[in-house]
Design an enzyme around this catalytic site. Structure first.
Site, PDB file in Angstrom:
ATOM      1  N   ARG A   1       0.829  -1.214   0.000  1.00 18.86           N
ATOM      2  CA  ARG A   1       0.000   0.000   0.000  1.00 18.86           C
ATOM      3  C   ARG A   1       0.855   1.253   0.000  1.00 18.86           C
ATOM      4  O   ARG A   1       0.548   2.218  -0.704  1.00 18.86           O
ATOM      5  CB  ARG A   1      -0.960  -0.047   1.195  1.00 18.86           C
ATOM      6  CG  ARG A   1      -2.072  -1.032   0.937  1.00 18.86           C
ATOM      7  CD  ARG A   1      -3.014  -1.268   2.098  1.00 18.86           C
ATOM      8  NE  ARG A   1      -4.094  -2.141   1.618  1.00 18.86           N
ATOM      9  CZ  ARG A   1      -5.094  -2.611   2.344  1.00 18.86           C
ATOM     10  NH1 ARG A   1      -5.179  -2.298   3.627  1.00 18.86           N
ATOM     11  NH2 ARG A   1      -6.024  -3.380   1.800  1.00 18.86           N
TER      12      ARG A   1
ATOM     13  N   TYR B   1      -5.833  -0.429  -6.984  1.00 22.20           N
ATOM     14  CA  TYR B   1      -4.816  -1.419  -6.554  1.00 22.20           C
ATOM     15  C   TYR B   1      -4.722  -1.563  -5.039  1.00 22.20           C
ATOM     16  O   TYR B   1      -4.714  -0.560  -4.327  1.00 22.20           O
ATOM     17  CB  TYR B   1      -3.423  -0.921  -6.982  1.00 22.20           C
ATOM     18  CG  TYR B   1      -2.920  -1.335  -8.336  1.00 22.20           C
ATOM     19  CD1 TYR B   1      -3.454  -2.397  -9.032  1.00 22.20           C
ATOM     20  CD2 TYR B   1      -1.863  -0.637  -8.914  1.00 22.20           C
ATOM     21  CE1 TYR B   1      -2.946  -2.741 -10.288  1.00 22.20           C
ATOM     22  CE2 TYR B   1      -1.355  -0.981 -10.156  1.00 22.20           C
ATOM     23  CZ  TYR B   1      -1.908  -2.040 -10.839  1.00 22.20           C
ATOM     24  OH  TYR B   1      -1.400  -2.375 -12.060  1.00 22.20           O
ATOM     25  N   GLU B   2      -4.530  -2.785  -4.593  1.00 22.43           N
ATOM     26  CA  GLU B   2      -4.197  -3.058  -3.173  1.00 22.43           C
ATOM     27  C   GLU B   2      -5.214  -2.477  -2.203  1.00 22.43           C
ATOM     28  O   GLU B   2      -4.869  -1.979  -1.142  1.00 22.43           O
ATOM     29  CB  GLU B   2      -2.800  -2.491  -2.831  1.00 22.43           C
ATOM     30  CG  GLU B   2      -1.684  -2.955  -3.726  1.00 22.43           C
ATOM     31  CD  GLU B   2      -1.443  -4.467  -3.651  1.00 22.43           C
ATOM     32  OE1 GLU B   2      -1.980  -5.135  -2.754  1.00 22.43           O
ATOM     33  OE2 GLU B   2      -0.729  -4.967  -4.541  1.00 22.43           O
ATOM     34  N   GLY B   3      -6.468  -2.599  -2.586  1.00 18.06           N
ATOM     35  CA  GLY B   3      -7.528  -2.063  -1.731  1.00 18.06           C
ATOM     36  C   GLY B   3      -7.966  -0.706  -2.236  1.00 18.06           C
ATOM     37  O   GLY B   3      -7.187   0.237  -2.226  1.00 18.06           O
TER      38      GLY B   3
ATOM     39  N   GLN C   1      -9.650   1.379   1.948  1.00 22.22           N
ATOM     40  CA  GLN C   1      -8.680   2.097   2.785  1.00 22.22           C
ATOM     41  C   GLN C   1      -9.388   2.974   3.808  1.00 22.22           C
ATOM     42  O   GLN C   1      -8.951   3.119   4.945  1.00 22.22           O
ATOM     43  CB  GLN C   1      -7.772   2.993   1.923  1.00 22.22           C
ATOM     44  CG  GLN C   1      -7.016   2.297   0.821  1.00 22.22           C
ATOM     45  CD  GLN C   1      -6.067   1.234   1.322  1.00 22.22           C
ATOM     46  OE1 GLN C   1      -5.521   1.345   2.418  1.00 22.22           O
ATOM     47  NE2 GLN C   1      -5.898   0.182   0.552  1.00 22.22           N
TER      48      GLN C   1
END
Lengths: 597, 597
Positions: free
Chosen positions: A293, A435-437, A442
């Site tokens: 992240r 991406y990545e959450g 978040q």
């Protein structure tokens, strides 16, 4: 000379003047480093960025990989890049020496990634993914797994991936359905589908090492039944491991990195090797995910940096129109950088790029400090890191997307064409809020988990850090309007936080978190304001104490100017956000009757 | 069945319930129309949109035109589309009957464009450009020019362009350098370069009629020496008129419409024909530009509409994750439309699409009323139209860009791929804040020209219109919080306006207008809030008076809900904007010393 995509002067400012990278070398873990050693690492990254990455930035976009006959050919620069970073010791440079790394502070390692990513945000993914996968193995796997897989990965001859997402589940990892069936030899047979696997198949490495989440037969449902496996594309004897590239996504941007749909165990002959203990896969993955992240946040910052310098260059060279107070057609047109709205768009970009980078490097400093401290001190840094990670992912992504859009706008119609790189940056950066959450994820993480966890001690720690910056700033009269503003903003953020935590305490999490994304936006603005005030203090000290001249003086003055810009143009957005967040009328909850959308 | 890209129910609501299209038919000019006739026109547009335009939306993007051997082949659907709208009488439907049109009210004509554009925002440009060019000829040209060129244009066999921009001048039309040399026969020889000419060359019409700005030899410098010309690709005898396609821009979006670099008079044999009087070209062009600006606003709205329905469809079909108050993994995943943040992103899109469309149709109603009124009444509508045009161009563009981005976000990773149309909408809509005057230019127009012109009477007129809406809304107790909020917002906008006009009165236009773009944003939010309150009044009346059931009741309830959403999520943004606009610290003016950007 390569086109500028980042400012080394600004990196030096942040690394050395703001975050005191050299102080880290007083700790035994980092003792082999010095300012000179850090400079050499950054020089090496700059050379790779300018000589290997930037020259193929456009070409990689125009000739994207395709899946043909089960094979995916990527740009051959991928192989050159992996070899170069492998040879330069930049692959896994942040790993401990015992795992084949260089124990480079994360602060400097992220500066390396910033330099490389500004040159080519697509190709650098091969490095980041390989490091993430290798780090999972070294952190949680048995030593023989590390010995088997990691050396080739850090040499740049094998690459890695993260296989989380499945077609039916998306972000909902609780619903991972890929199965792992235990075998008498201790290995597992893997069966399932994974989607959006970046660098999941390509022709520029001898092997691809997939780190994959799956459910061991009989494991509990939900997040508590997920395990982590190493699944190589080829087995050690070179034979095929039944991992089939079944699809390639055509993305809007970051096209040079193929995103694959992979099928594992189509012939029921896909061998996987458990990493760590059964059912703990998600916990392992999340430790790496936090690094990833920060990496995505950095990606927002470096794409925005490259876009900023491209639009600045254009604005400094393009004559068009006349200044509003002097429209005499007999005079030559002025450069567009002299139009206030163009300057506003440029200053906004600079404020976002340098503010976001500062926050990410602050988080990286905390990473480094967790490695060299113990007990309560260490826990303090962990709390700060946990709290700031979702913000350091989201602010650079969301503000970066807007910054690049303003960069494109500076060029007018030309910005919309392939003649300039802005349209590519605009397409590339859009993925960073996914991406990545996603930003939603978040934001829920920030409000429902990070702000509340351990009795809210992370937030207390952060407020103590900000208070320190405010105290430093108060020593300069010029900065008083800004210390006052930030003090007000802290109070406003605390009001909103209390309000939302009270709602959360009623047990109606859905309602309390309905506007988590707006809370994230407010929190992000305040956090970046803090970073800007911190930079302003350092700039002010340099101007007062060192009497710098010429470009050096202008550099520090620009820091102060950009801080003011952020406080006066961006920070007031908290007013509207707080008004909404304190408003109790719920409008986005699903209703039985259902509003026709 | 074709995928939904717009709501006919909403169009009917706006056209008939809010803007009372039928009332226009009481005026002799529009007397041949009726509700049924309007419905038939919209049905016809819907059929063309669904059968010809939407099916090639993706294909047009994937197989963009290229310039090869001086020729540009576009998608053959362009020809089918032009024939279909020509045959259906939809080309120039808004023109007077004497000029070959149908005297269709602009209100309905814009609804037609909305329907067509939602199907394919790229192909509809061939229609809009042809109409714009034809309208310039009929409005200002000699009757023989109209007779020679317009019938073929309105039949769809010839197309038109607008040739304004030049490589060295960009938006600065004062610097137009293309020359026109008078010939003994009354024609002119044209010589120059024009860039970004949409549909400037293609193979789907027998001729292309360029409307071009140039400077007659000896004309004064600046904006007062520019004349307007008709320059056909082929002369009437079929011979080549020395217009050379010298380049084709590769754009990020709207790829099916080629944007050309054209060279006029490379062999010094390019014949042009003056439209209207010498040196008045810019004034003529600006009358059409105002139409074109409403058209670009509409483009923002229809792309955002198509994106909204695509993301809504996905959210209604995609199961993923569980509701926050019930995370039991044994239960099946919920549809993502049940996640509050997804609903927020959908409601935002709906608020933008239907708010923006409402404002544009309001402006179109003013266009219609200027055609059927006289004297002071007519001047009132002109003032309103002048004032609202830059807002009706900019709000749909800027908010539309953000709306489509939220639409893409709803789909997560899938939104970033070519498997869904969101990424194309995201690329397509980005041009709308650039076309026909960038947001900066619109904002300067609003603040420095429209708000001040004729003693500020346009703004007075607008406030009177808003007051009428507030009075209507006050008859419903439920709407009181919203009438109060809008009343406050009017006061805030007036405070800011006074402050900026005071600055402007000092003579320092550069400083007064430095934040014109933020003023535009605030003005836009207030204007759209007005449109939403107006819609809410109509919805409330329908719910109270007509006791509608089922879908009809849900439709009106959704209108009220979306109004509330706009007021509570979007409108508070004025707080931060006003804070900045009232702040007197200038940070974006060019300085002698120059801040290092």
């Amino acid at each position: 000379m390569a086109a500028q995509t980042f400012s080394r002067r600004n990196l030096n400012f942040l690394l050395h003047e703001v975050f005191k990278a050299e102080e880290l070398t007083q700790h035994p873990y980092f003792k082999d480093y010095s300012r000179e050693a850090f400079d050499m690492v950054l020089d090496s990254a700059t050379e790779i960025s300018e000589k290997i990455l930037l020259p193929v930035f456009t070409e990689g976009d125009r000739t994207p990989p395709e899946l043909r006959n089960g094979e995916v050919k990527v740009h051959p620069a991928v192989g050159r890049f992996l070899k170069a970073v492998g040879d330069a010791g930049l692959l896994g440079a942040g790993f401990p020496v015992e795992h084949g790394g260089q124990q480079l502070p994360e602060l400097v390692n992220s500066a390396v990634a910033f330099i490389l990513g500004a040159g080519n945000n697509s190709l650098i993914m091969f490095k980041g993914l390989t490091e993430g996968a290798a780090h999972l193995i070294t952190s949680f796997g048995l030593p023989e797994l590390t010995q088997t897989y990691v050396p080739n990965m850090l040499a740049g001859t094998w690459t890695g991936t993260m296989c989380l997402t499945e077609p039916q589940a998306g972000s909902a990892l609780a619903d991972v359905a890929t199965t792992a069936t235990p075998q008498p030899d201790g290995s597992y047979r893997i069966r399932g589908q994974k989607v959006f696997i970046s660098a999941g198949e390509h022709d520029q490495a001898d092997n691809i090492v997939h780190l994959l989440l799956a459910r061991i037969d009989g494991a509990p449902k939900g997040t508590k039944g997920i395990s982590l496996f190493v699944v190589p594309k080829k087995r050690l004897d070179g034979s095929d491991n039944d991992v089939t590239p079944t699809g390639l996504y055509h993305k809007m941007g970051q096209k040079a990195t193929p995103a694959m749909h992979l099928t594992f165990g189509d012939r029921d002959d896909c061998h996987g090797y458990l990493v760590g203990e059964p059912h703990r896969g998600l916990a392992y993955m999340f430790q790496m995910m936090n690094e990833a992240r920060l990496g995505v946040g950095l990606c927002g910052a470096y794409i925005a940096s490259a876009a900023y310098y491209a639009s600045l260059r254009y604005a400094q060279e393009r004559p068009q129109g006349r200044r509003l107070n002097n429209k005499n057609p007999d005079e030559p047109p002025t450069l567009i950088i002299n139009h206030p709205d163009v300057r506003r768009m440029l200053l906004f970009q600079k404020a976002v790029v340098e503010g976001a980078l500062s926050l990410i490097l602050e988080a990286c400093r905390y990473v480094d400090l967790t490695r060299v401290t113990e007990g309560e001190e260490r826990e303090g840094y962990e709390l700060l890191l946990d709290l700031l990670t979702p913000i350091a992912k989201t602010y650079p992504a969301e503000a970066g997307i807007r910054a690049v859009s303003e960069g494109l706008q500076v060029l007018g119609g030309y910005g919309y064409t392939e003649d300039f790189p802005l349209e590519q940056y605009y397409r590339d950066i859009r993925i960073t809020s996914i991406y990545e959450g996603t930003t939603t994820i978040q934001s829920l993480d920030l409000l429902a988990r990070k702000v509340t966890q351990k009795g809210g001690r992370g937030l207390q720690k952060l407020l103590a850090e900000i208070t320190q910056t405010l105290d430093d700033a108060r020593t300069f009269d010029d900065l008083q309007p800004y210390t006052n503003r930030l003090t007000e903003e802290i109070a406003r953020l605390q009001d909103v936080t209390r309000h939302l935590l009270d709602l959360l305490a009623t047990g109606d999490a859905e309602r309390a978190c309905a506007d988590a994304t707006l809370y994230m936006e407010q929190f992000g603005l305040v956090t970046i304001a803090w970073q800007w005030l911190k930079q302003a203090v350092v700039a002010k000290r340099a101007l007062v104490g060192g009497a710098p001249e010429g470009d050096e003086s202008a550099f520090y003055e620009a820091k102060l100017h950009t801080m003011k810009f952020f406080f006066r143009y961006e920070l007031p957005k908290t007013l509207g956000l707080a008004a909404r967040l304190l408003d109790t009328e719920a409008l986005t909850l699903p209703t039985e009757a259902g509003v026709m959308l």
